[in-house]
Design an enzyme around this catalytic site. Structure first.
Site, mmCIF file in Angstrom:
data_model
loop_
_atom_site.group_PDB
_atom_site.id
_atom_site.type_symbol
_atom_site.label_atom_id
_atom_site.label_comp_id
_atom_site.label_asym_id
_atom_site.label_seq_id
_atom_site.Cartn_x
_atom_site.Cartn_y
_atom_site.Cartn_z
ATOM 1 N N SER D 26 -0.328 23.233 79.048
ATOM 2 C CA SER D 26 -0.639 24.661 79.112
ATOM 3 C C SER D 26 -1.192 25.193 77.798
ATOM 4 O O SER D 26 -1.594 26.348 77.718
ATOM 5 C CB SER D 26 0.622 25.445 79.472
ATOM 6 O OG SER D 26 1.626 25.222 78.492
ATOM 7 N N GLY D 27 -1.220 24.354 76.778
ATOM 8 C CA GLY D 27 -1.754 24.801 75.491
ATOM 9 C C GLY D 27 -3.258 24.647 75.425
ATOM 10 O O GLY D 27 -3.908 24.247 76.401
ATOM 11 N N PHE D 28 -3.810 24.954 74.274
ATOM 12 C CA PHE D 28 -5.265 24.910 74.125
ATOM 13 C C PHE D 28 -5.799 23.472 74.109
ATOM 14 O O PHE D 28 -6.730 23.142 74.838
ATOM 15 C CB PHE D 28 -5.681 25.629 72.845
ATOM 16 C CG PHE D 28 -5.682 27.127 72.966
ATOM 17 C CD1 PHE D 28 -5.522 27.773 74.186
ATOM 18 C CD2 PHE D 28 -5.858 27.914 71.832
ATOM 19 C CE1 PHE D 28 -5.536 29.170 74.290
ATOM 20 C CE2 PHE D 28 -5.892 29.303 71.922
ATOM 21 C CZ PHE D 28 -5.725 29.929 73.136
ATOM 22 N N THR D 29 -5.238 22.630 73.265
ATOM 23 C CA THR D 29 -5.744 21.254 73.245
ATOM 24 C C THR D 29 -5.329 20.528 74.520
ATOM 25 O O THR D 29 -6.069 19.679 75.020
ATOM 26 C CB THR D 29 -5.229 20.476 72.023
ATOM 27 O OG1 THR D 29 -3.809 20.432 72.059
ATOM 28 C CG2 THR D 29 -5.666 21.142 70.719
ATOM 29 N N CYS D 161 -7.678 18.922 62.621
ATOM 30 C CA CYS D 161 -9.084 19.311 62.749
ATOM 31 C C CYS D 161 -9.735 19.560 61.396
ATOM 32 O O CYS D 161 -10.864 19.135 61.168
ATOM 33 C CB CYS D 161 -9.248 20.503 63.675
ATOM 34 S SG CYS D 161 -8.298 21.924 63.225
ATOM 35 N N ASN D 324 -13.079 22.191 66.822
ATOM 36 C CA ASN D 324 -11.680 21.803 66.590
ATOM 37 C C ASN D 324 -10.963 21.385 67.870
ATOM 38 O O ASN D 324 -10.025 20.593 67.832
ATOM 39 C CB ASN D 324 -10.897 22.946 65.927
ATOM 40 C CG ASN D 324 -10.905 24.203 66.757
ATOM 41 O OD1 ASN D 324 -11.979 24.691 67.116
ATOM 42 N ND2 ASN D 324 -9.741 24.725 67.079
HETATM 43 N N1 LIG Z 1 -5.573 23.846 68.129
HETATM 44 C C1 LIG Z 1 -6.225 22.970 67.395
HETATM 45 O O1 LIG Z 1 -7.363 23.190 66.997
HETATM 46 C C2 LIG Z 1 -5.602 21.651 67.037
HETATM 47 C C3 LIG Z 1 -6.395 20.708 66.374
HETATM 48 C C4 LIG Z 1 -5.809 19.480 66.018
HETATM 49 C C5 LIG Z 1 -4.486 19.238 66.322
HETATM 50 N N2 LIG Z 1 -3.734 20.180 66.964
HETATM 51 C C6 LIG Z 1 -2.349 19.868 67.245
HETATM 52 O O2 LIG Z 1 -2.209 19.732 68.645
HETATM 53 C C7 LIG Z 1 -0.920 20.158 69.032
HETATM 54 C C8 LIG Z 1 -1.079 21.215 70.115
HETATM 55 O O3 LIG Z 1 -1.834 22.302 69.586
HETATM 56 P P1 LIG Z 1 -2.330 23.484 70.516
HETATM 57 O O4 LIG Z 1 -3.260 24.284 69.683
HETATM 58 O O5 LIG Z 1 -2.791 22.961 71.814
HETATM 59 O O6 LIG Z 1 -0.971 24.280 70.706
HETATM 60 P P2 LIG Z 1 -0.553 25.318 71.847
HETATM 61 O O7 LIG Z 1 -1.760 25.929 72.446
HETATM 62 O O8 LIG Z 1 0.464 26.186 71.238
HETATM 63 O O9 LIG Z 1 0.135 24.400 72.965
HETATM 64 C C9 LIG Z 1 1.367 23.759 72.781
HETATM 65 C C10 LIG Z 1 1.803 23.129 74.085
HETATM 66 O O10 LIG Z 1 3.020 22.424 73.889
HETATM 67 C C11 LIG Z 1 4.006 22.862 74.832
HETATM 68 N N3 LIG Z 1 5.283 22.788 74.146
HETATM 69 C C12 LIG Z 1 5.710 23.541 73.096
HETATM 70 N N4 LIG Z 1 6.933 23.146 72.681
HETATM 71 C C13 LIG Z 1 7.296 22.123 73.488
HETATM 72 C C14 LIG Z 1 8.452 21.298 73.558
HETATM 73 N N5 LIG Z 1 9.466 21.468 72.714
HETATM 74 N N6 LIG Z 1 8.480 20.341 74.491
HETATM 75 C C15 LIG Z 1 7.473 20.154 75.356
HETATM 76 N N7 LIG Z 1 6.352 20.921 75.340
HETATM 77 C C16 LIG Z 1 6.263 21.887 74.402
HETATM 78 C C17 LIG Z 1 3.565 24.233 75.232
HETATM 79 O O11 LIG Z 1 3.886 24.581 76.563
HETATM 80 P P3 LIG Z 1 5.276 25.196 77.070
HETATM 81 O O12 LIG Z 1 5.804 26.025 75.922
HETATM 82 O O13 LIG Z 1 4.990 25.941 78.290
HETATM 83 O O14 LIG Z 1 6.093 23.976 77.340
HETATM 84 C C18 LIG Z 1 2.062 24.092 75.195
HETATM 85 O O15 LIG Z 1 1.602 23.508 76.400
HETATM 86 C C19 LIG Z 1 -0.245 20.685 67.783
HETATM 87 O O16 LIG Z 1 0.574 19.696 67.234
HETATM 88 C C20 LIG Z 1 -1.391 20.955 66.860
HETATM 89 O O17 LIG Z 1 -1.055 20.859 65.496
HETATM 90 C C21 LIG Z 1 -4.295 21.371 67.335
#
Ligand SMILES: NC(=O)c1ccc[n+]([C@@H]2O[C@H](COP(=O)([O-])OP(=O)(O)OC[C@H]3O[C@@H](n4cnc5c(N)ncnc54)[C@H](OP(=O)(O)O)[C@@H]3O)[C@@H](O)[C@H]2O)c1
Ligand SMILES: NC(=O)c1ccc[n+]([C@@H]2O[C@H](COP(=O)([O-])OP(=O)(O)OC[C@H]3O[C@@H](n4cnc5c(N)ncnc54)[C@H](OP(=O)(O)O)[C@@H]3O)[C@@H](O)[C@H]2O)c1
Ligand SMILES: NC(=O)c1ccc[n+]([C@@H]2O[C@H](COP(=O)([O-])OP(=O)(O)OC[C@H]3O[C@@H](n4cnc5c(N)ncnc54)[C@H](OP(=O)(O)O)[C@@H]3O)[C@@H](O)[C@H]2O)c1
Ligand SMILES: NC(=O)c1ccc[n+]([C@@H]2O[C@H](COP(=O)([O-])OP(=O)(O)OC[C@H]3O[C@@H](n4cnc5c(N)ncnc54)[C@H](OP(=O)(O)O)[C@@H]3O)[C@@H](O)[C@H]2O)c1
Ligand SMILES: [Zn+2]
Ligand SMILES: [Zn+2]
EC number: 1.2.1.38
Lengths: 59, 360, 360, 360, 360, 59
Positions: D26-29, D161, D324
């Protein structure tokens, strides 16, 4: 597509294709680098980096 | 001397004392000058020039000035006024300076034509100069570095917006001898689209220009000259266009010889700017706005500066943010004119900006 | 009565005459109230309340007000002032009105709590009303339709921003009897993100909210009530969120019974607004800005209205544009307070906006 | 092994060979992973997890995936698949790694949990590590620097990123020995709002976040660790938030010991990337797009790198730009998975982006 | 018939079957055509024309197509191909149609030149027509209303983007006899900046164009003609420019004679679009994306339609959203070509868009 | 400022000021409405609404 010839990109040393009928002084862009190249002579074709467009954004 | 502008914009104020005209009034910085002068208690606006919009009302071009009862006149028909502001592209003022000085005792030029001190610099960085004899006479407008020379000045050169941002950020470090002048300094700038002026080409059309981070001056050229001239140090300058309309933000990365503390830095910026009416130091703290950013000063003559220490790399990161239309051009020009004429220096420049604000 | 605020913001002005406080000062419209009052020559600011930010400086939340020397106080600790502005969510003022009226002779409420005239309307459109006894007493703030009743008013209800935009656009057509009240009227509104207030959810995060045209009130509910109450006609209301921060733009599509000419329309709008200091009619012409648009009034208390005739469809299209933070809330509230207290009605509201400006 | 997804998205393709699940769907990535995998010819999607959105359809959160016939499941109920992608916040994977590895032979983690090589680094830059025993086993996902170790890898750590952008820009200079590792390197980064993930706070609401140039990581901390780990040099890192949704742009300012020519630079970048399917070198030339910029790669797995020489300052300015969400996370993760499993490395990642495009 | 394009873009696909050229390849819709055709499994690209950019590489103009190994040729030098797409301004195709038809058996024109059925309509809405003899032969490209006539068509007129949006939203109501054709229909449209094409003037420069809600077609003229031609009803059309690059959103306000229920509406839209591969109905529900919006279809050939009932006003509000570059032009054109040639209708058009996405 | 004359705005009937030396055929914008007015005759000055700039935004 118009006829092409192969010549050397002065920036990279790579072989590139440019239109065969370029004229001296014409600016062509390099398919290898996208850079603008000036046609210095045509027989054979030699190219060099075109002088940069001095673009003043108004500072 | 002119009468008051009759539309009552400055209620309660005495009659304006000085007349002013704006050459290049249809441009972006020219429009800002018109806005400021129209509401300025001490100025009465005589003329705004434009070749392409001559005879049209000011409001035809600047929708925020629809209430103004004035039409553009050709730049050839200059009437006599107290102060003439020139907001024309580089090269125009140096050609027309005699006409400008004949029309007005005080000329404030917003272009680069009178910023540098010597013909040699114009030969190196520009295509030479038509009137090198005047370079000695002109005064740089930025009060934070040249306040002392402004009273009575009759030829004033308003600074470049990127140079202004960089100079404001770095100067306290030189004054406090945290930097000596021989260090390598990276100046990484981000600017809005109004910096290009009103007549943009393909690259400034909305579809191509929106949402970008685009290197537009990968290595600095002219901007470096001005910074060097006033800070006495060369800098490594790079500018990027980003998606805002107003604003210039400079991030300077510097490596002082000797270790410094946050306290040293706070001291340096306080010493430099505590008495400056338009400068704020913003360095850390809570909330959303912790460091300088253009949004926080948009539409205003304020400059924000701030810093962060990076002990691991023995680096100081300096942030500065201005509105390029105001502190970076029209506001700076009026600020300098206020000081040149002995007026209250903040007159006409009191607006403190909006919150929230989008990409002003 | 308080002394002047010592920081010299209103140079030359006499001491402020009235004290004022803002309940909900950490919100968006509350911030605008603080900004306006801080620079207002006749007001001295006593308190700004916030529960979540109490004891923090105003500048912690509103970066444009960093120079203000004031901290948020809890809304429970209201001091006695001349005018109290409440910028709290719907439902708060009706609960706390006794405390507000005890603290101040004049209360100006920015919420919907005192806009409608009868308990029945609150039962229909809202969840009823806690103090229906006060609905008779309150005056609608919008001077363009209620100027006569504002002098001396002690409970003033500032209008909704979408309703304000629609009312300003349509009213001249009713006054001139071009519309009679039984026509079908489509009100298609486009608004910026500040309309949602400071505490947004998922839908107002930048990644989800930017670049959108998003139906957010597909059918109108509450906004219709207010328009109906003041125009005496029902409307078909639909609102869309678009990518700007400030601004509300209403496009009204109306079909008059009898044919009208452009001259009739110009006459109607001139009759309605020629004497109004904050209204402009913009309807065609040249240049970039030919019809009302929010950019042209951003940051200001101005409202723009305009129209176009569509003879083929026997339609009039009416455009109106305001800044929801100003004419649509804080500016309207201060405008009404000025009139209530007998002050110059434009006091504190003179800013005419910027050009160019991005998405302010 | 699963059957094909019945909706015909990969017409003509043989049945998918591998099953995959996304934790944090459900998150962005996570959303990007779902999109890529859904159209990937070799993967069949088994599960997408979410705690907050469990039982809802994928399309409820990601409107571009409304056609997908799948609902979120709780992360506790993991089925057995070939590949599990974890797109959860830092700290989750290190706690749940046993469950992940039990569910899948190949685990690709997008968080920082398995990027660094030693417990000491996690102690220094993070709050330690729960499973230091696994740090040796994990492989960094970025093929441009770790292609050789990916085939057969069963624990893959997708890069950060900002680190990815910086590493891609600088690496050719190290490979070509233009830089030796002891130079001072400034990495000035500009990023979009999706970098913050789906659950933003006040600072990422549209009114506060739009139109900004905001220092958000004035000095680098964690991002520096990753760059240092893979380039073998420390860097001076600073990041700014700007008004775009996707995109990371790194401008690196470097000062080589020995003079270099443009030809040397073209050679270095060609040697590094000529065979790389997702890398482009863009350095000067004509038209609007002369240097790397995020708009030009938005929505794609491409990285652009470029440079400019600044002989006066003996500086090289290196620009790099990625999306990113793609090259900086989900795209990189799938790219690495393709290589780990021996698939065509570009499978599922062919999209080349749009023109024009706003702030994607 | 041509060979495959050697760069492996369509791996696994058989050799392309048809050759195609794009006249006006340097423009916005021309660039989209090049992108789609380059990745299309059944087309091989022969030529892209431009007068101003002739001999330059495609990537010089369209940075997303840097990998293409093709240069612009002058439009006078057309080679023989199977399908010619013309993406030129209004008036060009009607003049050059003989050359186009000589070069290709199938001509798909994106301009308005062959959309209307009779010379009289061109006399009324445009400046007449140079080749009225061909108006009978041409087929409107939009498959949702003209699928039956496309197979074998050799002159195809791709619809206008605003007309497409309005027609897609309204058509189900006519098919289901909820509307009869004599009702008043308001069509209030919001569009992005790419609609103006690549060569914009002052009004489309970034500083003037960003952050706007600007009436640009206050009353509809030409767009109404096309809607009327295909729906058989006149509409009251008004268009506004808003701050996005791609996207057209139409809000239609309609008042059916007889009362309808939500079930009736769902039935009407399902009947119309359940079998359509590119149409989605989005009408209420939870989450952030509850109604059609351009962001949700940006970069794709999808159209979203939806509705809300307003019983109080006996109104139906219909929302529709498309990407003007795709469903509104280049995508629609390729969709129609696929059908004309008997190909899989979704070929080359599978991209489902991104989430999150800014203002694409 | 150039000399001005007073004349009637054809759209609103209001008195407006325009430059005294306008020529027939010239387009002036009305200070009352911002609308573009065409000078039909000069002695005396009569104005009418200028034909609308047909601006095609490319549809
Ligand atoms: N955004 C970027 O540009 C980017 C780039 C490189 C790396 N990353 C890394 O990729 C990862 C995800 O980033 P994002 O931007 O996609 O974050 P996000 O949009 O906040 O999404 C996080 C996801 O993880 C789930 N989640 C949170 N806590 C959890 C837990 N304890 N157990 C199971 N699921 C959990 C959330 O859904 P629910 O809360 O509904 O379970 C949600 O689906 C991070 O580690 C981030 O550092 C992100
Ligand atoms: N934009 C900024 O942020 C900024 C910041 C600092 C300094 N500056 C400097 O300020 C000056 C004006 O910049 P801008 O952004 O306002 O530019 P702009 O929007 O392009 O305006 C230029 C103005 O000059 C007039 N003009 C042009 N050539 C002229 C000539 N030969 N004689 C008389 N008038 C002429 C133009 O009107 P007509 O063509 O109708 O006569 C127009 O009014 C430039 O020198 C610029 O470098 C700008
Ligand atoms: N935004 C607009 O464009 C607009 C236009 C016209 C009218 N209005 C109306 O103006 C009012 C304020 O809107 P806004 O956009 O400024 O909202 P906002 O940004 O959410 O601010 C609300 C303010 O009220 C305070 N508050 C909330 N609940 C409270 C309570 N129970 N007691 C005391 N204080 C409370 C909040 O601070 P703490 O939580 O820290 O106490 C905050 O300062 C609303 O009624 C709105 O409908 C808004
Ligand atoms: N933009 C949209 O959203 C949209 C939507 C639906 C339909 N359309 C229609 O699609 C067509 C193209 O629109 P666009 O937005 O792509 O326009 P554009 O960006 O302005 O491109 C026009 C193209 O036509 C070429 N061209 C212009 N005049 C020509 C001539 N006389 N002969 C040959 N080539 C010529 C131009 O290149 P050179 O000048 O270099 O030759 C350029 O490649 C228009 O008819 C438009 O109404 C556009
Ligand atoms: Zn934005
Ligand atoms: Zn924008």
């Amino acid at each position: 597509m118009a006829d092409m010839i192969t010549t050397e990109d002065p920036l990279t040393g790579e072989e590139i294709e440019i239109p065969a009928d370029v004229e001296a002084g014409e600016i062509v862009d390099s398919p290898a680098t996208g850079a603008e190249l000036e046609v210095i002579s045509v027989d054979p074709v030699t190219l060099e980096e075109a002088p940069e467009l001095e673009e003043d954004w108004g500072e | 001397m002119s009468g008051p502008d009759g539309d009552g914009d400055a209620p309660g104020a005495a009659d304006p004392t000085y007349t002013a005209s704006v050459v290049g009034g249809s441009g972006f910085t020219g429009g800002e000058l018109l806005r400021i002068l129209h509401h300025h208690p001490e100025f009465s606006l005589a003329q705004a020039t434009s070749r392409s919009k001559k005879r049209k009302t000011i409001g035809h071009v600047h929708p925020n000035l629809r209430e103004m009862d004035l039409r553009f006149t050709p730049p050839a028909d200059l009437e006599s006024v107290d102060v003439l502001f020139a907001a024309t592209p580089h090269g125009v003022s140096m050609e027309r300076i005699d006409a400008f000085q004949e029309a007005a005792d005080t000329v404030v030029d917003l272009s680069a034509d009178f910023r540098l001190g010597t013909e040699a610099e114009y030969d190196e960085w520009y295509d030479g100069h038509a009137r090198p004899d005047l370079l000695d006479e002109s005064e740089y407008a930025l009060p934070e570095i040249n306040r002392g020379n402004l009273p009575g000045a009759d030829l004033i050169a308003s600074g470049g917006c990127n140079a202004t941002a960089a100079i404001l950020g770095l100067k306290p470090l030189f004054d406090a001898e945290i930097l000596a002048g021989d260090e390598r300094i990276v100046v990484d700038v981000k600017v809005g689209s109004s910096e290009g002026g009103a007549g943009g080409g393909d690259a400034s059309s909305h579809p191509e220009r929106s949402g970008i981070v685009r290197p537009y001056a990968p290595t600095g050229h002219r901007h470096e000259a001005e910074i060097e001239a006033f800070l006495g140090t060369s800098v490594s300058f790079t500018a990027h266009a980003v998606d805002m309309t107003r604003g210039a933000s400079a991030t300077c990365h510097v490596y002082p010889e000797a270790p410094v503390s946050k306290g040293d830095l706070w001291g340096a910026y306080r010493d430099a700017y505590a008495e400056e009416p338009f400068m704020r130091t913003v360095a850390g703290g809570g909330g959303v706005y912790r460091y300088p950013e253009p949004k926080a000063v948009a539409g205003t003559n304020y400059g924000e500066v701030g810093f962060e220490l990076d002990p691991g790399n023995r680096r100081i990161v300096v942030f500065s943010a201005i509105d390029n239309m105001m502190k970076g051009s029209a506001g700076q020009a009026v600020h300098a004119a206020n000081l040149a004429l002995g007026l209250d220096e903040t007159a006409g420049l009191e607006f403190t900006g909006l919150h929230p604000v989008g990409a002003p």
